[in-house]
Design an enzyme around this catalytic site. Sequence first.
Site, PDB file in Angstrom:
ATOM      1  CB  CYS A  14     -16.370  25.734  -6.200  1.00  0.00           C
ATOM      2  SG  CYS A  14     -15.733  24.073  -6.492  1.00  0.00           S
ATOM      3  NE  ARG A  22      -8.285  15.505 -27.984  1.00  0.00           N
ATOM      4  CZ  ARG A  22      -7.945  16.776 -27.908  1.00  0.00           C
ATOM      5  NH1 ARG A  22      -8.861  17.716 -28.015  1.00  0.00           N
ATOM      6  NH2 ARG A  22      -6.683  17.123 -27.747  1.00  0.00           N
ATOM      7  CG  ASN A  25       6.105  21.999 -37.929  1.00  0.00           C
ATOM      8  OD1 ASN A  25       5.502  20.958 -37.642  1.00  0.00           O
ATOM      9  ND2 ASN A  25       5.516  23.173 -37.931  1.00  0.00           N
ATOM     10  CD  GLN A  54       0.531  25.318 -29.155  1.00  0.00           C
ATOM     11  OE1 GLN A  54      -0.335  25.965 -29.703  1.00  0.00           O
ATOM     12  NE2 GLN A  54       1.589  24.861 -29.796  1.00  0.00           N
ATOM     13  CB  CYS A  61     -18.040  19.746  -7.884  1.00  0.00           C
ATOM     14  SG  CYS A  61     -16.639  20.489  -7.039  1.00  0.00           S
ATOM     15  CG  HIS A  92      -3.804  25.128 -25.182  1.00  0.00           C
ATOM     16  ND1 HIS A  92      -3.538  24.909 -26.518  1.00  0.00           N
ATOM     17  CD2 HIS A  92      -3.684  26.476 -25.003  1.00  0.00           C
ATOM     18  CE1 HIS A  92      -3.265  26.060 -27.112  1.00  0.00           C
ATOM     19  NE2 HIS A  92      -3.340  27.023 -26.226  1.00  0.00           N
ATOM     20  N   GLY A 144       6.489  20.809 -33.831  1.00  0.00           N
ATOM     21  CA  GLY A 144       5.197  20.221 -34.222  1.00  0.00           C
ATOM     22  C   GLY A 144       3.989  21.088 -33.940  1.00  0.00           C
ATOM     23  CB  THR A 145       3.060  24.104 -32.784  1.00  0.00           C
ATOM     24  OG1 THR A 145       1.947  25.006 -32.733  1.00  0.00           O
ATOM     25  CG2 THR A 145       4.359  24.868 -32.672  1.00  0.00           C
ATOM     26  CE1 TYR A 191     -11.115  18.496 -25.423  1.00  0.00           C
ATOM     27  CE2 TYR A 191     -13.462  19.030 -25.240  1.00  0.00           C
ATOM     28  CZ  TYR A 191     -12.181  19.348 -25.667  1.00  0.00           C
ATOM     29  OH  TYR A 191     -11.958  20.516 -26.359  1.00  0.00           O
TER      30      TYR A 191
END
Length: 238
Positions: free
Chosen positions: A116, A55, A198, A87, A132, A105, A171-172, A52
């Site tokens: 928490c 990304r 699409n 998404q 945190c 998402h 686009g899915t 991630y």
Amino acid sequence: MKICILTGAGISAESGIKTFRDTDGRWNEYDVTDVATPEGFYKNPKLVLDFYNHRRKEVADARPNKAHYALAALQHNENFDVTLITQNVDDLHEKAGSKKVLHMHGSLHESICRKCGDITTANEVMQTHDICDDCYHSALRPNIVWFGEFPYHMEVIDDALRSCDIFVAIGTSGTVYPAAGFVKTAKKKARAHTVEINLHPSDNKYMFTETMSGVATEMVPAFVEKLLSGEYDYLKSC
Ligand code: OAD
């Protein structure tokens, strides 16, 4: 006119963000269970955070494309009541000026504390020992909805689907639920006109009444133009 729009990875493809299931997609490079499940995170948190982090960096350098801009302009047009559901965990809709985006998402730019539940802006580079700010536990993870977890905003989304005049999926691939089932809800519960935009037909293409095949940067502005020119006015509910 009430319009419900669902976007997927294909809308960001021309901004240089890879999709998941196309031939050069992310799930050909990574095993989805390693990087997009809670189990994968417990097994190897560093691998998941690195995935991630990479990304997040990619998205920071990316710019919205004509499709994102066309949807933002539509949202700002007072003749249309647009619910924009994505998404995608990137922020390209926001960068294009969209005022309200339902990130079902989650978001690359947020972290959530497993202890928490506090949601806050993610560090550019998240690390396993990050703490945190709220409860001081070292329990942060990206605020991404992984497989087996419940997506965000489902009540608002369901209300919008049940009352829209037009439902559009852009686009899915239509393979991941609950998003893949939205077309059915809009069709059955709202009797909405359904449009698929699409590059390749999705898994649930048979559910759509209208198909626009091609790249998002051409097809989305063309669709918005049709809306603005009144081509769909006959669908307006009272
Ligand atoms: P997919 O990768 O499954 O599908 C991308 C779709 O975009 C395909 O139907 C392509 O044909 C289409 N496409 C590719 N380039 C395009 C372009 N330039 N213009 C228009 N369409 C194009 O991505 P999603 O359906 O978004 O979830 O994937 C759904 C979820 O699966 C993602 O949110 C992600 C993934 O696992 C999580 O990580 C939780």
